[in-house]
Write a protein that holds these residues in place. Structure first.
Motif, PDB file in Angstrom:
ATOM      1  N   ASP A 243       0.837  -1.201   0.000  1.00 25.44           N
ATOM      2  CA  ASP A 243       0.000   0.000   0.000  1.00 25.44           C
ATOM      3  C   ASP A 243       0.875   1.254   0.000  1.00 25.44           C
ATOM      4  O   ASP A 243       1.896   1.318   0.697  1.00 25.44           O
ATOM      5  N   GLN A 244       0.466   2.251  -0.790  1.00 22.15           N
ATOM      6  CA  GLN A 244       1.298   3.439  -0.965  1.00 22.15           C
ATOM      7  C   GLN A 244       1.514   4.206   0.336  1.00 22.15           C
ATOM      8  O   GLN A 244       2.611   4.743   0.571  1.00 22.15           O
ATOM      9  N   ASN A 245       0.523   4.272   1.192  1.00 19.13           N
ATOM     10  CA  ASN A 245       0.695   4.971   2.471  1.00 19.13           C
ATOM     11  C   ASN A 245       1.741   4.263   3.338  1.00 19.13           C
ATOM     12  O   ASN A 245       2.551   4.916   4.012  1.00 19.13           O
ATOM     13  N   MET A 246       1.713   2.928   3.305  1.00 19.18           N
ATOM     14  CA  MET A 246       2.713   2.170   4.042  1.00 19.18           C
ATOM     15  C   MET A 246       4.103   2.388   3.449  1.00 19.18           C
ATOM     16  O   MET A 246       5.089   2.553   4.169  1.00 19.18           O
ATOM     17  N   LEU A 247       4.171   2.421   2.121  1.00 20.27           N
ATOM     18  CA  LEU A 247       5.448   2.654   1.450  1.00 20.27           C
ATOM     19  C   LEU A 247       6.037   4.018   1.826  1.00 20.27           C
ATOM     20  O   LEU A 247       7.256   4.154   1.974  1.00 20.27           O
ATOM     21  N   ALA A 248       5.174   5.004   1.959  1.00 13.31           N
ATOM     22  CA  ALA A 248       5.645   6.344   2.320  1.00 13.31           C
ATOM     23  C   ALA A 248       6.365   6.314   3.663  1.00 13.31           C
ATOM     24  O   ALA A 248       7.401   6.976   3.842  1.00 13.31           O
ATOM     25  N   GLU A 249       5.836   5.535   4.611  1.00 16.94           N
ATOM     26  CA  GLU A 249       6.482   5.417   5.918  1.00 16.94           C
ATOM     27  C   GLU A 249       7.785   4.632   5.808  1.00 16.94           C
ATOM     28  O   GLU A 249       8.786   4.981   6.440  1.00 16.94           O
ATOM     29  N   VAL A 250       7.762   3.561   5.002  1.00 22.02           N
ATOM     30  CA  VAL A 250       8.966   2.754   4.821  1.00 22.02           C
ATOM     31  C   VAL A 250      10.087   3.582   4.210  1.00 22.02           C
ATOM     32  O   VAL A 250      11.241   3.552   4.664  1.00 22.02           O
ATOM     33  N   GLU A 251       9.774   4.348   3.170  1.00 19.35           N
ATOM     34  CA  GLU A 251      10.793   5.105   2.445  1.00 19.35           C
ATOM     35  C   GLU A 251      11.432   6.214   3.278  1.00 19.35           C
ATOM     36  O   GLU A 251      12.494   6.719   2.931  1.00 19.35           O
ATOM     37  N   LYS A 252      10.804   6.576   4.386  1.00 20.52           N
ATOM     38  CA  LYS A 252      11.373   7.597   5.270  1.00 20.52           C
ATOM     39  C   LYS A 252      12.477   7.033   6.152  1.00 20.52           C
ATOM     40  O   LYS A 252      13.273   7.780   6.714  1.00 20.52           O
ATOM     41  N   PRO A 254      15.883   4.748   7.209  1.00 25.25           N
ATOM     42  CA  PRO A 254      17.125   4.253   6.609  1.00 25.25           C
ATOM     43  C   PRO A 254      17.134   2.718   6.640  1.00 25.25           C
ATOM     44  O   PRO A 254      16.518   2.123   7.528  1.00 25.25           O
ATOM     45  N   PRO A 255      17.790   2.053   5.665  1.00 31.23           N
ATOM     46  CA  PRO A 255      18.560   2.632   4.557  1.00 31.23           C
ATOM     47  C   PRO A 255      17.729   3.003   3.323  1.00 31.23           C
ATOM     48  O   PRO A 255      18.285   3.460   2.340  1.00 31.23           O
ATOM     49  N   TYR A 256      16.403   2.839   3.368  1.00 29.20           N
ATOM     50  CA  TYR A 256      15.560   3.211   2.218  1.00 29.20           C
ATOM     51  C   TYR A 256      15.762   4.682   1.860  1.00 29.20           C
ATOM     52  O   TYR A 256      15.786   5.044   0.676  1.00 29.20           O
ATOM     53  N   SER A 257      15.887   5.510   2.869  1.00 34.67           N
ATOM     54  CA  SER A 257      15.999   6.955   2.657  1.00 34.67           C
ATOM     55  C   SER A 257      17.299   7.360   1.966  1.00 34.67           C
ATOM     56  O   SER A 257      17.430   8.490   1.508  1.00 34.67           O
ATOM     57  N   THR A 258      18.254   6.428   1.877  1.00 36.40           N
ATOM     58  CA  THR A 258      19.510   6.728   1.185  1.00 36.40           C
ATOM     59  C   THR A 258      19.453   6.382  -0.300  1.00 36.40           C
ATOM     60  O   THR A 258      20.412   6.651  -1.037  1.00 36.40           O
ATOM     61  N   ASN A 259      18.356   5.776  -0.748  1.00 34.89           N
ATOM     62  CA  ASN A 259      18.203   5.359  -2.143  1.00 34.89           C
ATOM     63  C   ASN A 259      17.974   6.585  -3.028  1.00 34.89           C
ATOM     64  O   ASN A 259      16.974   7.285  -2.889  1.00 34.89           O
ATOM     65  N   THR A 260      18.900   6.846  -3.944  1.00 31.21           N
ATOM     66  CA  THR A 260      18.812   8.035  -4.792  1.00 31.21           C
ATOM     67  C   THR A 260      18.147   7.758  -6.142  1.00 31.21           C
ATOM     68  O   THR A 260      18.017   8.676  -6.953  1.00 31.21           O
ATOM     69  N   GLN A 261      17.705   6.518  -6.389  1.00 33.09           N
ATOM     70  CA  GLN A 261      17.040   6.216  -7.652  1.00 33.09           C
ATOM     71  C   GLN A 261      15.660   6.890  -7.691  1.00 33.09           C
ATOM     72  O   GLN A 261      14.996   7.052  -6.655  1.00 33.09           O
ATOM     73  N   ALA A 262      15.227   7.266  -8.893  1.00 27.94           N
ATOM     74  CA  ALA A 262      13.903   7.881  -9.039  1.00 27.94           C
ATOM     75  C   ALA A 262      12.830   6.892  -8.607  1.00 27.94           C
ATOM     76  O   ALA A 262      12.892   5.711  -8.934  1.00 27.94           O
ATOM     77  N   GLN A 263      11.856   7.382  -7.859  1.00 25.95           N
ATOM     78  CA  GLN A 263      10.809   6.505  -7.328  1.00 25.95           C
ATOM     79  C   GLN A 263       9.551   6.562  -8.179  1.00 25.95           C
ATOM     80  O   GLN A 263       9.082   7.641  -8.550  1.00 25.95           O
ATOM     81  N   THR A 264       9.016   5.396  -8.494  1.00 28.28           N
ATOM     82  CA  THR A 264       7.733   5.265  -9.183  1.00 28.28           C
ATOM     83  C   THR A 264       6.695   4.818  -8.164  1.00 28.28           C
ATOM     84  O   THR A 264       6.891   3.801  -7.493  1.00 28.28           O
ATOM     85  N   LYS A 265       5.611   5.544  -8.039  1.00 24.01           N
ATOM     86  CA  LYS A 265       4.572   5.173  -7.088  1.00 24.01           C
ATOM     87  C   LYS A 265       3.617   4.153  -7.711  1.00 24.01           C
ATOM     88  O   LYS A 265       3.586   3.962  -8.915  1.00 24.01           O
ATOM     89  N   ASN A 266       2.828   3.508  -6.858  1.00 25.21           N
ATOM     90  CA  ASN A 266       1.913   2.466  -7.338  1.00 25.21           C
ATOM     91  C   ASN A 266       1.028   2.950  -8.479  1.00 25.21           C
ATOM     92  O   ASN A 266       0.866   2.264  -9.492  1.00 25.21           O
ATOM     93  N   ALA A 267       0.448   4.124  -8.313  1.00 26.39           N
ATOM     94  CA  ALA A 267      -0.493   4.635  -9.313  1.00 26.39           C
ATOM     95  C   ALA A 267       0.175   4.898 -10.653  1.00 26.39           C
ATOM     96  O   ALA A 267      -0.511   4.962 -11.684  1.00 26.39           O
ATOM     97  N   GLN A 268       1.502   5.021 -10.661  1.00 24.14           N
ATOM     98  CA  GLN A 268       2.233   5.281 -11.898  1.00 24.14           C
ATOM     99  C   GLN A 268       2.797   4.000 -12.511  1.00 24.14           C
ATOM    100  O   GLN A 268       3.384   4.047 -13.590  1.00 24.14           O
ATOM    101  N   ASP A 269       2.635   2.888 -11.834  1.00 24.70           N
ATOM    102  CA  ASP A 269       3.191   1.615 -12.284  1.00 24.70           C
ATOM    103  C   ASP A 269       2.120   0.850 -13.061  1.00 24.70           C
ATOM    104  O   ASP A 269       1.102   0.450 -12.501  1.00 24.70           O
ATOM    105  N   PHE A 270       2.356   0.636 -14.362  1.00 28.83           N
ATOM    106  CA  PHE A 270       1.336   0.032 -15.215  1.00 28.83           C
ATOM    107  C   PHE A 270       1.042  -1.411 -14.840  1.00 28.83           C
ATOM    108  O   PHE A 270      -0.104  -1.863 -14.940  1.00 28.83           O
ATOM    109  N   LEU A 271       2.053  -2.169 -14.422  1.00 33.91           N
ATOM    110  CA  LEU A 271       1.814  -3.554 -14.041  1.00 33.91           C
ATOM    111  C   LEU A 271       1.005  -3.637 -12.750  1.00 33.91           C
ATOM    112  O   LEU A 271       0.162  -4.511 -12.592  1.00 33.91           O
TER     113      LEU A 271
END
Length: 351
Positions: A243-252, A254-271
């Protein structure tokens, strides 16, 4: 729903969307659309009556409640006698509203499937992140009973969006550091209730895809002395999401917060979007073990399969004691620049 899916798929194919860096998802979209259009398609929701009447839904609900409470007690967030149960009748009434797919692949195996992984519950192997205790329940939707003799395979990226066991441009910095470890990869057998249990991490994101876990369901495989499997058939190739709300908490954290790759959210992911169509829901049901995601998570999902279906996913590497080694003739070899499955006819895309 089907008509909408076909129109949506046509738009995706026309826009040339990509998944992993350099790769097209045209084939993935077509495979998912074929599944949605299949006249014999069934999902877990179609088995609601049988699973409720057999007592399986109630038993699974009570087991999940007990497991979450056990994890909370172990982590110091609850006491032994504090378990408060939800009304099983309410759970039975709502069962089937969250149903994974069946009969045909939910999605692609992707370019980073590594065969020869070990049968083990704990997949962490030293990786850091939001620890997730994951129960996957496998249901035979042709007979509406739990599948008790399958192996569930699971893999995903680490917290900074890197797959282990492989080396490829776009997989992190493309270095060989990840090829020597099998972290966050493994298999588990289904038990008497059709449940396979893992300890893993919420996967990190990488360019072009939202956070997701991969899974493959094996049937009739032989257990080898080296704690791997061989042979049998594969009925299901799928991906799980968060779930995107859960992901928002996860991404805050570390070490997720050190990931500099561009993030695609669920709503933007076609699969992800196509995976949600046709009454399916490949999103994990997640509960906090403590007060925050950093305290750990308990996740569950029900996956419907037709054990007689035979899928043919293709691995890129094989795991050995020396790390990941190439599988000869793999259509993913050379990913993302020159592989047969790269989506551009084996020729590198123009810069």
């Amino acid at each position: 729903m089907v008509h909408f899916s076909q129109a949506f798929a046509a738009v995706l194919l026309a826009t040339g969307v990509v998944a992993h860096p350099g790769a097209s998802i045209h084939k993935d979209v077509k495979r998912r659309q074929a599944h949605l259009d299949h006249p014999m398609r069934r999902n877990v929701g179609d088995c609601k009556r049988e699973l409720v009447e057999s007592g399986w839904v109630r038993e699974q609900h009570m087991r999940r409640e007990a497991r979450l409470h056990e994890l909370r007690v172990a982590a110091g967030f609850a006491k032994e006698g504090e378990l408060v149960r939800r009304d099983p009748a309410e759970v039975e009434a709502k069962f089937g509203e969250r149903a994974a797919c069946t009969l045909d692949p939910e999605s692609t195996e992707g370019p980073y499937w590594v065969i020869g992984e070990l049968i083990r519950q704990d997949l962490l192997t030293g990786e850091k992140g939001v620890v997730t205790h994951l129960d996957i329940n496998v249901i035979d939707t042709s007979g509406c009973k739990p599948v008790t003799d399958a192996y569930v395979e699971m893999w995903g990226t680490n917290s900074t969006g890197v797959y282990t066991g492989v080396q490829a441009r776009g997989n992190g910095d493309g270095s060989k550091t990840a090829i020597a470890t099998n972290a966050l990869r493994g298999l588990q057998p289904t038990g008497k209730n059709g449940t396979a249990t893992f300890i893993t991490l919420i996967p990190g994101h990488y360019v072009g895809r939202t956070n997701h876990l991969h899974t493959i369901i094996h049937h009739g495989a032989k257990l080898l002395p080296n704690n791997t499997i061989q042979g049998g058939t594969i009925s299901h190739v799928g991906q799980f999401y968060v779930d995107q709300n859960m992901l928002a908490e996860v991404e805050k954290t570390p070490p997720y917060s050190t990931n500099t790759q561009a993030q695609t959210k669920n709503a933007q992911d076609f699969l992800f979007t196509m995976g949600k169509q046709g009454g399916d829901d490949p999103t994990l049901h997640i509960s906090l073990i403590g007060k925050t995601v950093a305290d750990g998570l308990y996740a569950t999902i029900d996956v419907g399969v037709n054990p007689k279906a035979k899928q043919n996913p293709q691995p890129v590497n094989m795991w050995t004691s020396g790390g990941g080694i190439p599988v000869p003739g793999s259509p993913w070899t050379g990913y993302p620049d020159s592989c047969k499955n790269c989506g551009f006819g084996g020729k590198p895309p123009k810069e």
